[in-house]
Design an enzyme around this catalytic site. Sequence first.
Site, mmCIF file in Angstrom:
data_model
loop_
_atom_site.group_PDB
_atom_site.id
_atom_site.type_symbol
_atom_site.label_atom_id
_atom_site.label_comp_id
_atom_site.label_asym_id
_atom_site.label_seq_id
_atom_site.Cartn_x
_atom_site.Cartn_y
_atom_site.Cartn_z
ATOM 1 C CD GLU A 9 0.783 -9.521 1.308
ATOM 2 O OE1 GLU A 9 -0.140 -8.759 0.944
ATOM 3 O OE2 GLU A 9 0.580 -10.681 1.680
ATOM 4 N N PRO A 10 4.893 -5.077 -0.160
ATOM 5 C CG PRO A 10 7.072 -4.280 0.045
ATOM 6 C CD PRO A 10 6.143 -5.327 0.577
ATOM 7 C CB CYS A 45 -11.328 3.579 -30.989
ATOM 8 S SG CYS A 45 -10.373 3.449 -32.497
ATOM 9 N N GLY A 105 0.758 -1.241 0.000
ATOM 10 C CA GLY A 105 0.000 0.000 0.000
ATOM 11 C C GLY A 105 0.786 1.288 0.000
ATOM 12 N NE ARG A 131 0.769 2.261 -5.854
ATOM 13 C CZ ARG A 131 -0.196 2.218 -6.770
ATOM 14 N NH1 ARG A 131 -0.033 2.849 -7.905
ATOM 15 N NH2 ARG A 131 -1.325 1.581 -6.525
HETATM 16 C C1 LIG Z 1 -3.272 -8.241 -0.751
HETATM 17 C C2 LIG Z 1 -2.399 -7.207 -1.364
HETATM 18 N N1 LIG Z 1 -1.128 -7.114 -0.940
HETATM 19 C C3 LIG Z 1 -0.283 -6.222 -1.473
HETATM 20 C C4 LIG Z 1 -0.696 -5.357 -2.472
HETATM 21 C C5 LIG Z 1 0.305 -4.392 -3.029
HETATM 22 O O1 LIG Z 1 -0.040 -3.095 -2.848
HETATM 23 P P1 LIG Z 1 0.946 -1.920 -3.300
HETATM 24 O O2 LIG Z 1 1.364 -2.186 -4.689
HETATM 25 O O3 LIG Z 1 0.112 -0.723 -3.163
HETATM 26 O O4 LIG Z 1 2.103 -1.943 -2.355
HETATM 27 C C6 LIG Z 1 -2.011 -5.387 -2.916
HETATM 28 C C7 LIG Z 1 -2.466 -4.462 -3.956
HETATM 29 O O5 LIG Z 1 -3.564 -4.289 -4.294
HETATM 30 C C8 LIG Z 1 -2.898 -6.356 -2.348
HETATM 31 O O6 LIG Z 1 -4.156 -6.461 -2.758
#
Ligand SMILES: Cc1ncc(COP(=O)(O)O)c(C=O)c1O
Length: 438
Positions: free
Chosen positions: A294-295, A364, A252, A297
């Site tokens: 769980e990064p 389009c 997130g 982005r």
């Molecule tokens: C369960 C879960 N973990 C991790 C992520 C990764 O999020 P971000 O890319 O924002 O770090 C997401 C993204 O939607 C997610 O749904």
Amino acid sequence: MLDPALAQLLPRTCEVRDGVLHLGGVSVTELAATYETPVIAYDAADVTAAALDWTHAFDDYSPGAMIAYASKAFSSVGMLRLLGDLGIGADVASRGELESALRAGIDPRRIVVHGNNKSRSELEAAVAAGVGLIVVDAADELELLTEVAAAASRPQSILVRLNPDIVVETHHYINTAHAGSKFGVPGDMATELLRRAAQSPWLLPRGVHVHLGSQLLDVAPWAEVLTWLAAWALQLRDDHGIAIDVLDLGGGLGIAYTEQDTPPAPADIARTITDTLAHAWAPTGLPLPALVLEPGRSIVGRAAMTIYTVGVVKDAGEIRYVNVDGGMSDNPRPVLYQATYRALLGARMDDAPDGTWWVAGVHCESGDVLIEDAALPTPRAGDLLVVPATGAYAASMASTYNLVPRCAVVLVEDGAHRLLLRRETLDDLFARDAGVTP
Ligand SMILES: Cc1ncc(COP(=O)(O)O)c(C=O)c1O
């Protein structure tokens, strides 16, 4: 010399030489000439720096944290291998993402499996691979997984995806922890699922997972959710004798897409999490949980840029358009989330902007506009137009809309470059068209 506010949108290795933007020691002109445009170019050094920022952020937390890269942000075997070699695991949300992580050689024990509607065959593949954690999203899935684990005679560690009903400030499509979200279950249902799992010889309930939402630019939601979780975990222990030994706090963390964005660093998130655990969790007397993050982005987002070639430049009365040779098929985020981006002319970096243009794609759809009001030096056909910070949720969400082949994705490292994903050919587009005569 790049302006610092602009530099934070670009890979850390970026520099301008004779007016030409370079990443990892390679010019955007060389990349465009080698791979055609559009092309998405990742800088290996930037991915590495961002991944290590995450692992080092938890150096002071014992026993550290497991960082599982959210591979939905961008998945290719080459990228996952780069991250796996740094000790990073993977969060996967489909059979394909699982396969990608396994083919990259990521240790299955460092794989976390997600999904709000996992199929039997997906669960079978995950259990057979020996993944570290499966995140159960619903009561039906708990039953299905019990059957699958029993049939394979493999006890499976699980987390339950908990929805704490917290609304965070981001686009509502990427807000995931509010009541009514399609993901996870409310606290009382999570308690019930952990209780049921504890009674099964085939499930090992280890804890819970919470993902607040994506592109968050503030640390406060992590403190809020952890404080909530501490009270919930205490109740779980007191009422049912179940301990939470693993806490997966999802991904997130946002990145800067424009000079106005000021995201926190992984170290700020780590500090908030460890401080809140000390102040809200430790006083309950519960043992401190092992952490999983769980990064997605924030590991790959800044590392890539998309290089387009300018075609038609047109004055449409109210609006002036600069048309590029890609669009919503290589980056659907502006259409999906009204995402904002910056544009640069990659081989005219020393020319000052003298107006604004809307950057439109080839599709389009009137909505196929990548950027509104992009400040640019007057663009000309043949210019290279670079959109920074396209490393996350662009290539991974790409489509072949209008039968436009998906573009190449390349990795640049120390003055050299190589393909991660080759450009699709016209034949690729017809490979599954049953009407094509052999
Ligand atoms: C369960 C879960 N973990 C991790 C992520 C990764 O999020 P971000 O890319 O924002 O770090 C997401 C993204 O939607 C997610 O749904």
